[in-house]
Design a protein around this motif. Structure first.
Motif, PDB file in Angstrom:
ATOM      1  N   ASP A  18      62.588 -17.318 -33.718  1.00  0.00           N
ATOM      2  CA  ASP A  18      62.260 -17.118 -35.132  1.00  0.00           C
ATOM      3  C   ASP A  18      61.947 -18.448 -35.809  1.00  0.00           C
ATOM      4  OD1 ASP A  18      62.571 -14.414 -34.935  1.00  0.00           O
ATOM      5  OD2 ASP A  18      64.618 -14.378 -35.742  1.00  0.00           O
ATOM      6  N   TYR A  19      62.698 -19.485 -35.446  1.00  0.00           N
ATOM      7  CA  TYR A  19      62.490 -20.800 -36.057  1.00  0.00           C
ATOM      8  C   TYR A  19      61.119 -21.362 -35.695  1.00  0.00           C
ATOM      9  CZ  TYR A  19      62.540 -25.842 -36.602  1.00  0.00           C
ATOM     10  OH  TYR A  19      62.192 -27.125 -36.918  1.00  0.00           O
ATOM     11  N   ILE A  20      60.780 -21.328 -34.409  1.00  0.00           N
ATOM     12  CA  ILE A  20      59.504 -21.950 -34.014  1.00  0.00           C
ATOM     13  C   ILE A  20      58.303 -21.130 -34.479  1.00  0.00           C
ATOM     14  CG2 ILE A  20      60.607 -23.025 -32.003  1.00  0.00           C
ATOM     15  CD1 ILE A  20      58.976 -21.061 -30.246  1.00  0.00           C
ATOM     16  N   CYS A  21      58.512 -19.825 -34.771  1.00  0.00           N
ATOM     17  CA  CYS A  21      57.413 -18.966 -35.233  1.00  0.00           C
ATOM     18  C   CYS A  21      57.319 -18.920 -36.762  1.00  0.00           C
ATOM     19  CB  CYS A  21      57.578 -17.552 -34.687  1.00  0.00           C
ATOM     20  SG  CYS A  21      57.349 -17.411 -32.903  1.00  0.00           S
ATOM     21  N   ASN A  22      58.078 -19.729 -37.433  1.00  0.00           N
ATOM     22  CA  ASN A  22      58.090 -19.752 -38.897  1.00  0.00           C
ATOM     23  C   ASN A  22      56.665 -19.881 -39.445  1.00  0.00           C
ATOM     24  OD1 ASN A  22      58.319 -20.406 -41.626  1.00  0.00           O
ATOM     25  ND2 ASN A  22      60.184 -21.589 -41.327  1.00  0.00           N
ATOM     26  N   PRO A  23      56.204 -18.927 -40.261  1.00  0.00           N
ATOM     27  CA  PRO A  23      54.824 -18.971 -40.789  1.00  0.00           C
ATOM     28  C   PRO A  23      54.514 -20.240 -41.569  1.00  0.00           C
ATOM     29  CG  PRO A  23      55.806 -16.812 -41.170  1.00  0.00           C
ATOM     30  CD  PRO A  23      56.911 -17.700 -40.689  1.00  0.00           C
ATOM     31  N   ASP A  24      55.516 -20.796 -42.258  1.00  0.00           N
ATOM     32  CA  ASP A  24      55.288 -22.017 -43.033  1.00  0.00           C
ATOM     33  C   ASP A  24      54.992 -23.219 -42.145  1.00  0.00           C
ATOM     34  OD1 ASP A  24      55.771 -20.615 -45.362  1.00  0.00           O
ATOM     35  OD2 ASP A  24      57.925 -21.073 -45.346  1.00  0.00           O
ATOM     36  N   LYS A  25      55.458 -23.171 -40.909  1.00  0.00           N
ATOM     37  CA  LYS A  25      55.269 -24.284 -39.986  1.00  0.00           C
ATOM     38  C   LYS A  25      54.050 -24.096 -39.076  1.00  0.00           C
ATOM     39  CE  LYS A  25      60.228 -25.347 -39.750  1.00  0.00           C
ATOM     40  NZ  LYS A  25      60.157 -26.757 -40.203  1.00  0.00           N
ATOM     41  N   THR A  26      53.587 -22.831 -38.950  1.00  0.00           N
ATOM     42  CA  THR A  26      52.512 -22.516 -37.995  1.00  0.00           C
ATOM     43  C   THR A  26      51.248 -22.014 -38.675  1.00  0.00           C
ATOM     44  OG1 THR A  26      53.405 -20.282 -37.713  1.00  0.00           O
ATOM     45  CG2 THR A  26      54.164 -21.974 -36.171  1.00  0.00           C
ATOM     46  N   ASP A  27      51.085 -22.354 -39.966  1.00  0.00           N
ATOM     47  CA  ASP A  27      49.917 -21.907 -40.730  1.00  0.00           C
ATOM     48  C   ASP A  27      49.791 -20.393 -40.672  1.00  0.00           C
ATOM     49  OD1 ASP A  27      47.726 -21.965 -42.313  1.00  0.00           O
ATOM     50  OD2 ASP A  27      46.361 -22.836 -40.855  1.00  0.00           O
ATOM     51  N   GLU A  28      50.834 -19.734 -41.152  1.00  0.00           N
ATOM     52  CA  GLU A  28      50.895 -18.265 -41.161  1.00  0.00           C
ATOM     53  C   GLU A  28      50.717 -17.672 -39.763  1.00  0.00           C
ATOM     54  OE1 GLU A  28      51.876 -16.621 -43.787  1.00  0.00           O
ATOM     55  OE2 GLU A  28      51.972 -18.517 -44.893  1.00  0.00           O
ATOM     56  N   GLN A  29      51.334 -18.334 -38.788  1.00  0.00           N
ATOM     57  CA  GLN A  29      51.374 -17.899 -37.385  1.00  0.00           C
ATOM     58  C   GLN A  29      50.001 -17.889 -36.721  1.00  0.00           C
ATOM     59  OE1 GLN A  29      53.621 -14.199 -37.211  1.00  0.00           O
ATOM     60  NE2 GLN A  29      55.524 -15.367 -37.113  1.00  0.00           N
ATOM     61  N   ILE A  30      49.080 -18.711 -37.234  1.00  0.00           N
ATOM     62  CA  ILE A  30      47.791 -18.878 -36.544  1.00  0.00           C
ATOM     63  C   ILE A  30      48.017 -19.581 -35.205  1.00  0.00           C
ATOM     64  CG2 ILE A  30      45.596 -20.137 -36.607  1.00  0.00           C
ATOM     65  CD1 ILE A  30      45.468 -19.609 -39.573  1.00  0.00           C
ATOM     66  N   TYR A  31      48.937 -20.556 -35.215  1.00  0.00           N
ATOM     67  CA  TYR A  31      49.173 -21.336 -34.006  1.00  0.00           C
ATOM     68  C   TYR A  31      50.411 -20.828 -33.266  1.00  0.00           C
ATOM     69  CZ  TYR A  31      45.752 -24.210 -36.347  1.00  0.00           C
ATOM     70  OH  TYR A  31      44.621 -24.634 -36.981  1.00  0.00           O
ATOM     71  N   VAL A  32      50.371 -19.560 -32.884  1.00  0.00           N
ATOM     72  CA  VAL A  32      51.433 -18.925 -32.096  1.00  0.00           C
ATOM     73  C   VAL A  32      50.789 -18.214 -30.912  1.00  0.00           C
ATOM     74  CG1 VAL A  32      53.279 -17.212 -32.053  1.00  0.00           C
ATOM     75  CG2 VAL A  32      52.937 -18.604 -34.103  1.00  0.00           C
ATOM     76  N   SER A  33      51.256 -18.507 -29.702  1.00  0.00           N
ATOM     77  CA  SER A  33      50.765 -17.858 -28.490  1.00  0.00           C
ATOM     78  C   SER A  33      51.955 -17.463 -27.630  1.00  0.00           C
ATOM     79  CB  SER A  33      49.842 -18.787 -27.698  1.00  0.00           C
ATOM     80  OG  SER A  33      48.728 -19.175 -28.457  1.00  0.00           O
TER      81      SER A  33
END
Length: 456
Positions: A18-33
Protein backbone atom coordinates in the motif's frame (compact mmCIF):
# COMPACT_ATOMS: atom_id res chain seq x y z
CA UNK A 1 23.92 6.11 -11.55
CA UNK A 2 21.65 4.12 -9.25
CA UNK A 3 22.02 3.02 -5.63
CA UNK A 4 20.43 -0.25 -4.56
CA UNK A 5 19.51 -1.75 -1.21
CA UNK A 6 17.31 -4.65 -0.18
CA UNK A 7 15.69 -5.80 3.04
CA UNK A 8 13.32 -8.57 4.08
CA UNK A 9 9.68 -8.07 5.05
CA UNK A 10 8.64 -10.40 7.88
CA UNK A 11 5.11 -9.02 8.41
CA UNK A 12 2.54 -6.56 7.04
CA UNK A 13 3.24 -7.22 3.35
CA UNK A 14 -0.08 -5.54 2.54
CA UNK A 15 0.95 -2.31 4.28
CA UNK A 16 4.31 -2.24 2.48
CA UNK A 17 2.59 -2.65 -0.90
CA UNK A 18 0.00 0.00 0.00
CA UNK A 19 2.85 2.38 0.83
CA UNK A 20 4.76 1.92 -2.42
CA UNK A 21 1.51 2.17 -4.46
CA UNK A 22 0.54 5.49 -2.85
CA UNK A 23 -1.07 7.61 -5.63
CA UNK A 24 0.61 10.77 -4.33
CA UNK A 25 4.02 9.18 -4.83
CA UNK A 26 3.32 7.40 -8.16
CA UNK A 27 1.48 10.15 -10.07
CA UNK A 28 -1.94 8.63 -9.41
CA UNK A 29 -0.52 5.11 -9.89
CA UNK A 30 0.67 5.76 -13.44
CA UNK A 31 4.04 4.33 -12.46
CA UNK A 32 2.82 1.03 -10.99
CA UNK A 33 3.51 -2.36 -12.61
CA UNK A 34 3.32 -5.97 -11.48
CA UNK A 35 4.14 -9.50 -12.55
CA UNK A 36 2.22 -12.70 -11.74
CA UNK A 37 -0.05 -10.78 -9.37
CA UNK A 38 -2.22 -7.68 -9.17
CA UNK A 39 -1.11 -4.81 -6.89
CA UNK A 40 -4.51 -4.88 -5.16
CA UNK A 41 -4.30 -8.61 -4.31
CA UNK A 42 -0.51 -9.09 -4.21
CA UNK A 43 -0.45 -9.84 -0.47
CA UNK A 44 -2.99 -12.63 -1.00
CA UNK A 45 -1.02 -13.96 -3.98
CA UNK A 46 2.18 -13.94 -1.94
CA UNK A 47 0.49 -15.79 0.94
CA UNK A 48 -0.75 -18.51 -1.38
CA UNK A 49 2.78 -19.15 -2.69
CA UNK A 50 4.31 -19.01 0.79
CA UNK A 51 1.78 -21.54 2.09
CA UNK A 52 3.26 -24.07 -0.37
CA UNK A 53 6.84 -23.34 0.71
CA UNK A 54 8.67 -25.99 2.75
CA UNK A 55 11.29 -23.65 4.27
CA UNK A 56 10.73 -22.13 7.71
CA UNK A 57 12.28 -18.74 7.04
CA UNK A 58 10.12 -15.93 8.50
CA UNK A 59 10.67 -13.72 5.44
CA UNK A 60 7.43 -13.16 3.53
CA UNK A 61 8.73 -10.76 0.89
CA UNK A 62 11.70 -8.61 -0.05
CA UNK A 63 11.77 -4.87 -0.64
CA UNK A 64 14.34 -3.77 -3.22
CA UNK A 65 14.98 -0.04 -3.68
CA UNK A 66 16.78 1.45 -6.68
CA UNK A 67 17.50 5.19 -6.34
CA UNK A 68 18.85 7.42 -9.12
CA UNK A 69 20.99 10.51 -8.91
CA UNK A 70 18.95 13.75 -9.04
CA UNK A 71 18.20 15.05 -12.53
CA UNK A 72 19.73 12.10 -14.37
CA UNK A 73 16.69 10.11 -15.47
CA UNK A 74 13.05 10.73 -16.45
CA UNK A 75 10.08 9.13 -14.67
CA UNK A 76 9.29 6.85 -17.60
CA UNK A 77 12.89 5.71 -18.07
CA UNK A 78 13.34 5.07 -14.34
CA UNK A 79 10.23 2.88 -14.32
CA UNK A 80 11.44 1.05 -17.42
CA UNK A 81 14.85 0.42 -15.84
CA UNK A 82 13.16 -0.83 -12.66
CA UNK A 83 11.11 -3.33 -14.65
CA UNK A 84 14.21 -4.53 -16.51
CA UNK A 85 16.03 -4.93 -13.18
CA UNK A 86 13.16 -6.88 -11.62
CA UNK A 87 12.93 -9.20 -14.61
CA UNK A 88 16.67 -9.84 -14.64
CA UNK A 89 17.02 -10.39 -10.89
CA UNK A 90 13.90 -12.51 -10.44
CA UNK A 91 14.09 -14.32 -13.81
CA UNK A 92 10.33 -14.55 -14.16
CA UNK A 93 9.99 -16.87 -11.16
CA UNK A 94 8.86 -14.50 -8.40
CA UNK A 95 5.71 -12.37 -8.27
CA UNK A 96 6.44 -8.69 -7.76
CA UNK A 97 4.97 -5.19 -7.61
CA UNK A 98 7.06 -2.33 -9.00
CA UNK A 99 6.42 1.37 -8.42
CA UNK A 100 8.36 4.53 -9.23
CA UNK A 101 8.20 7.34 -6.67
CA UNK A 102 8.47 10.85 -8.05
CA UNK A 103 7.70 12.88 -4.94
CA UNK A 104 11.32 13.36 -3.83
CA UNK A 105 14.27 15.20 -5.34
CA UNK A 106 15.66 11.88 -6.52
CA UNK A 107 13.54 9.42 -8.48
CA UNK A 108 13.55 5.92 -7.03
CA UNK A 109 11.98 2.52 -7.68
CA UNK A 110 10.40 0.19 -5.13
CA UNK A 111 10.18 -3.51 -5.95
CA UNK A 112 8.41 -5.79 -3.50
CA UNK A 113 8.60 -9.45 -4.48
CA UNK A 114 7.39 -12.66 -2.87
CA UNK A 115 10.01 -14.49 -0.81
CA UNK A 116 9.09 -17.79 -2.51
CA UNK A 117 9.18 -18.56 -6.23
CA UNK A 118 6.16 -19.73 -8.20
CA UNK A 119 7.82 -22.84 -9.69
CA UNK A 120 9.43 -24.88 -6.91
CA UNK A 121 8.17 -22.71 -4.02
CA UNK A 122 11.73 -22.26 -2.75
CA UNK A 123 12.72 -19.21 -0.73
CA UNK A 124 14.86 -16.43 -2.18
CA UNK A 125 18.29 -16.44 -0.52
CA UNK A 126 19.36 -12.94 0.39
CA UNK A 127 23.13 -12.78 0.98
CA UNK A 128 26.15 -10.69 0.00
CA UNK A 129 26.56 -12.57 -3.26
CA UNK A 130 22.94 -12.03 -4.30
CA UNK A 131 23.17 -8.35 -3.36
CA UNK A 132 26.34 -7.84 -5.40
CA UNK A 133 24.55 -9.56 -8.30
CA UNK A 134 21.70 -7.04 -7.99
CA UNK A 135 24.13 -4.14 -7.87
CA UNK A 136 26.02 -5.46 -10.91
CA UNK A 137 22.80 -5.83 -12.93
CA UNK A 138 21.70 -2.32 -11.90
CA UNK A 139 25.04 -0.85 -13.03
CA UNK A 140 24.81 -2.71 -16.34
CA UNK A 141 21.33 -1.31 -16.96
CA UNK A 142 22.49 2.22 -16.07
CA UNK A 143 25.34 1.86 -18.53
CA UNK A 144 22.97 0.56 -21.23
CA UNK A 145 20.73 3.61 -20.65
CA UNK A 146 23.74 5.99 -20.79
CA UNK A 147 23.60 6.80 -17.09
CA UNK A 148 26.67 7.12 -14.89
CA UNK A 149 27.61 4.14 -12.73
CA UNK A 150 29.35 3.69 -9.38
CA UNK A 151 32.86 2.35 -9.81
CA UNK A 152 33.36 -0.60 -7.42
CA UNK A 153 36.37 -0.63 -5.13
CA UNK A 154 35.70 -1.62 -1.56
CA UNK A 155 33.88 1.58 -0.68
CA UNK A 156 30.68 0.07 0.66
CA UNK A 157 28.54 2.29 2.86
CA UNK A 158 29.38 5.65 1.25
CA UNK A 159 26.81 8.41 1.19
CA UNK A 160 25.95 9.92 -2.20
CA UNK A 161 27.47 13.32 -1.41
CA UNK A 162 30.70 11.70 -0.25
CA UNK A 163 30.92 9.53 -3.37
CA UNK A 164 30.32 12.57 -5.56
CA UNK A 165 32.99 14.52 -3.70
CA UNK A 166 35.41 11.62 -4.13
CA UNK A 167 35.02 11.87 -7.89
CA UNK A 168 36.26 15.46 -7.64
CA UNK A 169 39.00 14.49 -5.16
CA UNK A 170 37.68 16.96 -2.61
CA UNK A 171 37.31 14.80 0.50
CA UNK A 172 40.21 14.14 2.80
CA UNK A 173 39.14 10.51 3.09
CA UNK A 174 40.04 10.11 -0.57
CA UNK A 175 43.53 11.45 0.15
CA UNK A 176 43.80 9.14 3.16
CA UNK A 177 43.01 6.11 1.00
CA UNK A 178 45.59 7.21 -1.54
CA UNK A 179 48.23 7.61 1.17
CA UNK A 180 47.40 4.20 2.65
CA UNK A 181 47.65 2.57 -0.80
CA UNK A 182 50.97 4.30 -1.46
CA UNK A 183 52.44 3.23 1.88
CA UNK A 184 51.27 -0.37 1.39
CA UNK A 185 53.07 -0.46 -1.98
CA UNK A 186 56.22 0.98 -0.43
CA UNK A 187 56.27 -1.05 2.80
CA UNK A 188 57.91 -4.44 3.29
CA UNK A 189 56.23 -5.06 6.66
CA UNK A 190 53.24 -3.81 8.59
CA UNK A 191 55.65 -1.91 10.88
CA UNK A 192 57.16 -0.18 7.81
CA UNK A 193 53.67 0.84 6.77
CA UNK A 194 52.99 2.48 10.14
CA UNK A 195 56.32 4.28 9.99
CA UNK A 196 55.63 5.61 6.48
CA UNK A 197 52.11 6.78 7.44
CA UNK A 198 53.46 8.64 10.48
CA UNK A 199 56.15 10.16 8.28
CA UNK A 200 53.35 11.55 6.10
CA UNK A 201 51.99 13.37 9.14
CA UNK A 202 49.26 10.99 10.26
CA UNK A 203 48.59 10.30 13.92
CA UNK A 204 47.68 6.62 14.35
CA UNK A 205 45.95 4.72 17.13
CA UNK A 206 44.52 1.21 17.48
CA UNK A 207 47.18 -0.26 15.19
CA UNK A 208 48.17 -3.11 17.53
CA UNK A 209 46.96 -6.72 17.15
CA UNK A 210 47.59 -7.56 20.80
CA UNK A 211 44.84 -8.90 23.04
CA UNK A 212 42.70 -6.07 24.36
CA UNK A 213 43.75 -3.71 21.54
CA UNK A 214 41.19 -1.49 19.82
CA UNK A 215 39.14 -3.20 17.13
CA UNK A 216 39.88 -0.58 14.49
CA UNK A 217 42.97 1.27 13.42
CA UNK A 218 42.34 5.03 13.19
CA UNK A 219 44.11 7.84 11.33
CA UNK A 220 44.16 11.59 11.81
CA UNK A 221 46.06 14.10 9.66
CA UNK A 222 47.65 17.12 11.26
CA UNK A 223 44.99 19.56 10.03
CA UNK A 224 41.94 17.56 11.22
CA UNK A 225 40.30 17.37 14.64
CA UNK A 226 38.87 13.87 14.42
CA UNK A 227 40.22 10.41 13.72
CA UNK A 228 38.70 8.28 10.98
CA UNK A 229 38.43 4.54 11.50
CA UNK A 230 39.88 1.98 9.15
CA UNK A 231 36.56 0.14 9.01
CA UNK A 232 34.38 -1.19 6.20
CA UNK A 233 31.75 1.45 6.90
CA UNK A 234 34.12 4.40 7.04
CA UNK A 235 36.93 3.79 4.51
CA UNK A 236 36.05 0.47 2.89
CA UNK A 237 36.82 -3.19 3.42
CA UNK A 238 40.32 -2.83 1.96
CA UNK A 239 41.39 -0.45 4.74
CA UNK A 240 40.91 -2.39 7.97
CA UNK A 241 44.15 -3.12 9.84
CA UNK A 242 43.73 -6.84 9.15
CA UNK A 243 43.32 -6.22 5.44
CA UNK A 244 46.21 -3.74 5.33
CA UNK A 245 48.53 -6.35 6.84
CA UNK A 246 47.22 -8.99 4.42
CA UNK A 247 47.84 -6.73 1.44
CA UNK A 248 51.44 -6.17 2.51
CA UNK A 249 52.03 -9.90 3.07
CA UNK A 250 50.44 -10.78 -0.28
CA UNK A 251 53.12 -8.77 -2.05
CA UNK A 252 55.73 -11.25 -0.83
CA UNK A 253 53.61 -14.21 -1.92
CA UNK A 254 53.24 -12.77 -5.41
CA UNK A 255 56.99 -12.23 -5.65
CA UNK A 256 57.81 -15.78 -4.55
CA UNK A 257 55.57 -17.39 -7.16
CA UNK A 258 56.39 -16.21 -10.67
CA UNK A 259 53.77 -17.58 -13.08
CA UNK A 260 54.52 -18.45 -16.68
CA UNK A 261 53.60 -15.49 -18.84
CA UNK A 262 50.80 -15.82 -21.38
CA UNK A 263 52.01 -13.29 -23.93
CA UNK A 264 49.10 -13.82 -26.33
CA UNK A 265 46.68 -12.44 -23.73
CA UNK A 266 48.59 -9.15 -23.46
CA UNK A 267 48.43 -6.02 -25.59
CA UNK A 268 51.39 -4.58 -27.46
CA UNK A 269 53.43 -1.94 -25.66
CA UNK A 270 53.25 1.51 -27.22
CA UNK A 271 56.92 2.31 -27.89
CA UNK A 272 56.04 5.77 -29.26
CA UNK A 273 55.48 7.00 -25.72
CA UNK A 274 57.99 9.65 -24.62
CA UNK A 275 59.51 7.50 -21.86
CA UNK A 276 60.58 4.89 -24.44
CA UNK A 277 61.98 7.51 -26.82
CA UNK A 278 64.24 8.86 -24.09
CA UNK A 279 65.47 5.43 -22.97
CA UNK A 280 67.15 3.10 -25.53
CA UNK A 281 67.29 0.31 -22.93
CA UNK A 282 63.57 0.56 -22.17
CA UNK A 283 62.82 0.69 -25.91
CA UNK A 284 64.84 -2.50 -26.50
CA UNK A 285 62.99 -4.27 -23.70
CA UNK A 286 59.61 -3.20 -25.14
CA UNK A 287 60.62 -4.36 -28.62
CA UNK A 288 61.50 -7.82 -27.29
CA UNK A 289 58.26 -8.03 -25.31
CA UNK A 290 56.24 -7.05 -28.39
CA UNK A 291 58.01 -9.71 -30.43
CA UNK A 292 57.08 -12.35 -27.85
CA UNK A 293 53.45 -11.19 -27.85
CA UNK A 294 53.17 -11.19 -31.64
CA UNK A 295 55.00 -14.52 -32.01
CA UNK A 296 52.78 -16.36 -29.54
CA UNK A 297 49.65 -14.87 -31.07
CA UNK A 298 50.74 -15.94 -34.56
CA UNK A 299 51.72 -19.45 -33.44
CA UNK A 300 48.29 -19.99 -31.88
CA UNK A 301 46.21 -18.85 -34.88
CA UNK A 302 48.22 -19.99 -37.91
CA UNK A 303 47.52 -17.06 -40.25
CA UNK A 304 45.66 -13.77 -40.33
CA UNK A 305 42.99 -15.16 -42.68
CA UNK A 306 42.43 -18.14 -40.35
CA UNK A 307 42.22 -15.77 -37.39
CA UNK A 308 39.64 -13.53 -39.09
CA UNK A 309 37.60 -16.59 -40.05
CA UNK A 310 37.64 -17.82 -36.43
CA UNK A 311 36.48 -14.40 -35.23
CA UNK A 312 33.60 -14.42 -37.74
CA UNK A 313 32.49 -17.92 -36.73
CA UNK A 314 32.70 -17.29 -32.98
CA UNK A 315 30.98 -13.91 -33.28
CA UNK A 316 28.07 -15.45 -35.16
CA UNK A 317 27.84 -18.29 -32.61
CA UNK A 318 27.83 -15.78 -29.75
CA UNK A 319 25.11 -13.70 -31.42
CA UNK A 320 22.92 -16.72 -32.10
CA UNK A 321 23.32 -18.06 -28.55
CA UNK A 322 22.46 -14.65 -27.06
CA UNK A 323 19.32 -14.34 -29.20
CA UNK A 324 18.24 -17.84 -28.21
CA UNK A 325 18.76 -17.07 -24.50
CA UNK A 326 16.61 -13.93 -24.77
CA UNK A 327 13.81 -15.88 -26.50
CA UNK A 328 13.97 -18.59 -23.85
CA UNK A 329 13.85 -16.04 -21.03
CA UNK A 330 10.67 -14.50 -22.44
CA UNK A 331 9.11 -17.95 -22.87
CA UNK A 332 10.11 -19.00 -19.34
CA UNK A 333 8.71 -15.80 -17.85
CA UNK A 334 5.34 -16.38 -19.52
CA UNK A 335 5.35 -20.05 -18.52
CA UNK A 336 6.19 -19.25 -14.89
CA UNK A 337 3.18 -16.95 -14.70
CA UNK A 338 0.94 -19.64 -16.21
CA UNK A 339 2.24 -22.23 -13.70
CA UNK A 340 1.46 -19.96 -10.79
CA UNK A 341 -2.09 -19.28 -11.93
CA UNK A 342 -2.62 -22.93 -12.89
CA UNK A 343 -1.78 -23.97 -9.32
CA UNK A 344 -4.03 -21.28 -7.88
CA UNK A 345 -6.86 -22.36 -10.17
CA UNK A 346 -6.64 -26.04 -9.25
CA UNK A 347 -6.17 -25.43 -5.51
CA UNK A 348 -9.08 -23.02 -5.16
CA UNK A 349 -11.52 -24.52 -7.68
CA UNK A 350 -13.26 -26.55 -4.96
CA UNK A 351 -14.11 -23.30 -3.13
CA UNK A 352 -15.69 -21.91 -6.31
CA UNK A 353 -17.81 -25.08 -6.77
CA UNK A 354 -18.92 -24.98 -3.13
CA UNK A 355 -19.72 -21.29 -3.48
CA UNK A 356 -22.01 -22.01 -6.43
CA UNK A 357 -23.81 -24.71 -4.45
CA UNK A 358 -23.98 -22.76 -1.20
CA UNK A 359 -27.40 -21.94 0.25
CA UNK A 360 -26.01 -18.68 1.62
CA UNK A 361 -23.50 -17.39 -1.01
CA UNK A 362 -22.86 -14.09 0.80
CA UNK A 363 -21.82 -15.79 4.04
CA UNK A 364 -19.71 -18.32 2.17
CA UNK A 365 -17.97 -15.56 0.21
CA UNK A 366 -17.15 -13.61 3.38
CA UNK A 367 -15.60 -16.75 4.90
CA UNK A 368 -13.55 -17.80 1.86
CA UNK A 369 -13.02 -14.44 0.17
CA UNK A 370 -9.26 -14.88 -0.41
CA UNK A 371 -9.65 -18.31 -2.03
CA UNK A 372 -12.46 -17.14 -4.30
CA UNK A 373 -10.52 -14.01 -5.34
CA UNK A 374 -7.47 -16.13 -6.21
CA UNK A 375 -9.61 -18.58 -8.18
CA UNK A 376 -11.33 -15.82 -10.15
CA UNK A 377 -8.10 -14.04 -10.97
CA UNK A 378 -6.33 -17.25 -11.98
CA UNK A 379 -9.18 -18.40 -14.20
CA UNK A 380 -9.38 -15.04 -15.94
CA UNK A 381 -5.63 -14.98 -16.70
CA UNK A 382 -5.57 -18.58 -17.95
CA UNK A 383 -8.53 -18.00 -20.23
CA UNK A 384 -6.89 -14.88 -21.65
CA UNK A 385 -3.74 -16.87 -22.49
CA UNK A 386 -5.76 -19.56 -24.24
CA UNK A 387 -5.10 -22.37 -21.74
CA UNK A 388 -7.49 -25.34 -21.86
CA UNK A 389 -8.78 -25.51 -18.28
CA UNK A 390 -10.17 -29.02 -18.64
CA UNK A 391 -6.83 -30.53 -19.61
CA UNK A 392 -4.76 -28.45 -17.22
CA UNK A 393 -1.67 -30.39 -16.02
CA UNK A 394 0.61 -28.46 -13.64
CA UNK A 395 3.27 -31.20 -13.48
CA UNK A 396 3.58 -31.19 -17.25
CA UNK A 397 3.97 -27.40 -17.27
CA UNK A 398 6.69 -27.61 -14.59
CA UNK A 399 8.55 -30.30 -16.54
CA UNK A 400 8.46 -28.05 -19.59
CA UNK A 401 9.84 -25.18 -17.52
CA UNK A 402 12.74 -27.31 -16.21
CA UNK A 403 13.60 -28.36 -19.76
CA UNK A 404 13.68 -24.72 -20.82
CA UNK A 405 15.90 -23.90 -17.83
CA UNK A 406 18.33 -26.64 -18.89
CA UNK A 407 18.44 -25.27 -22.44
CA UNK A 408 18.97 -21.74 -21.14
CA UNK A 409 21.92 -22.80 -18.93
CA UNK A 410 23.57 -24.60 -21.84
CA UNK A 411 23.09 -21.67 -24.21
CA UNK A 412 24.30 -19.19 -21.60
CA UNK A 413 27.47 -21.23 -21.15
CA UNK A 414 27.95 -21.29 -24.93
CA UNK A 415 27.41 -17.54 -25.16
CA UNK A 416 29.90 -16.74 -22.39
CA UNK A 417 32.56 -19.07 -23.80
CA UNK A 418 32.17 -17.58 -27.28
CA UNK A 419 32.36 -14.07 -25.84
CA UNK A 420 35.67 -14.86 -24.10
CA UNK A 421 37.07 -16.47 -27.23
CA UNK A 422 36.07 -13.51 -29.42
CA UNK A 423 37.74 -11.09 -27.01
CA UNK A 424 40.91 -13.18 -27.02
CA UNK A 425 40.93 -13.55 -30.82
CA UNK A 426 40.30 -9.84 -31.37
CA UNK A 427 43.18 -9.01 -29.05
CA UNK A 428 45.47 -11.31 -31.03
CA UNK A 429 44.34 -9.78 -34.33
CA UNK A 430 44.90 -6.28 -32.97
CA UNK A 431 48.37 -7.25 -31.75
CA UNK A 432 49.36 -8.83 -35.06
CA UNK A 433 48.03 -5.96 -37.18
CA UNK A 434 49.76 -3.42 -34.96
CA UNK A 435 53.02 -5.37 -34.85
CA UNK A 436 53.17 -6.05 -38.58
CA UNK A 437 52.38 -2.41 -39.26
CA UNK A 438 55.26 -1.32 -37.02
CA UNK A 439 57.84 -3.78 -38.34
CA UNK A 440 57.25 -3.67 -42.11
CA UNK A 441 60.50 -2.47 -43.74
CA UNK A 442 60.61 1.02 -45.21
CA UNK A 443 61.84 0.21 -48.73
CA UNK A 444 62.10 3.87 -49.77
CA UNK A 445 64.52 4.77 -46.99
CA UNK A 446 66.45 1.52 -47.59
CA UNK A 447 67.06 2.33 -51.28
CA UNK A 448 68.10 5.90 -50.42
CA UNK A 449 70.55 4.59 -47.84
CA UNK A 450 72.21 2.30 -50.42
CA UNK A 451 72.61 5.16 -52.91
CA UNK A 452 74.37 7.29 -50.32
CA UNK A 453 76.54 4.33 -49.19
CA UNK A 454 77.53 2.40 -52.36
CA UNK A 455 79.92 0.19 -50.37
CA UNK A 456 76.88 -1.32 -48.65
Amino acid sequence: MAYTKIHAIKATVDKAIDYICNPDKTDEQIYVSSFACAPETAAIDFKYTLDHCRENSPNKAYHLIQAFAPGEVSYEEAHRIGKELADKVLEGKYSYVLTTHIDKGHIHNHIIFCAADNIEHNKYHDCKQSYYHIRKLSDELCKAHNLSIIIPGGERGKKYKEWQSDQNGSTWKTQLRRDINFCIKSASTYEDFLLLMRAKGYEIKGESFEEGAAKYISFRPLDKERFVRGSTKSLGKEYTKERIRERIEMKHERKSVIPKKDYSARRLIDTLDEKFQNSPGLQQWATIENLKIAAQSYNEVGSLSDLKHQITVKTEARKSAKQSVVKLEHHMKDLAEIIKYAEQYKTNRSYHIAYKKSKNPDAYFRRYESQLILYGGARRVLEQTGINLKGLNVDKLKAEYQELMKQKNELTSTYKNCEKEVQSLNRKLENLNQYLGQTQPDFTSEQSRKKNNPIL
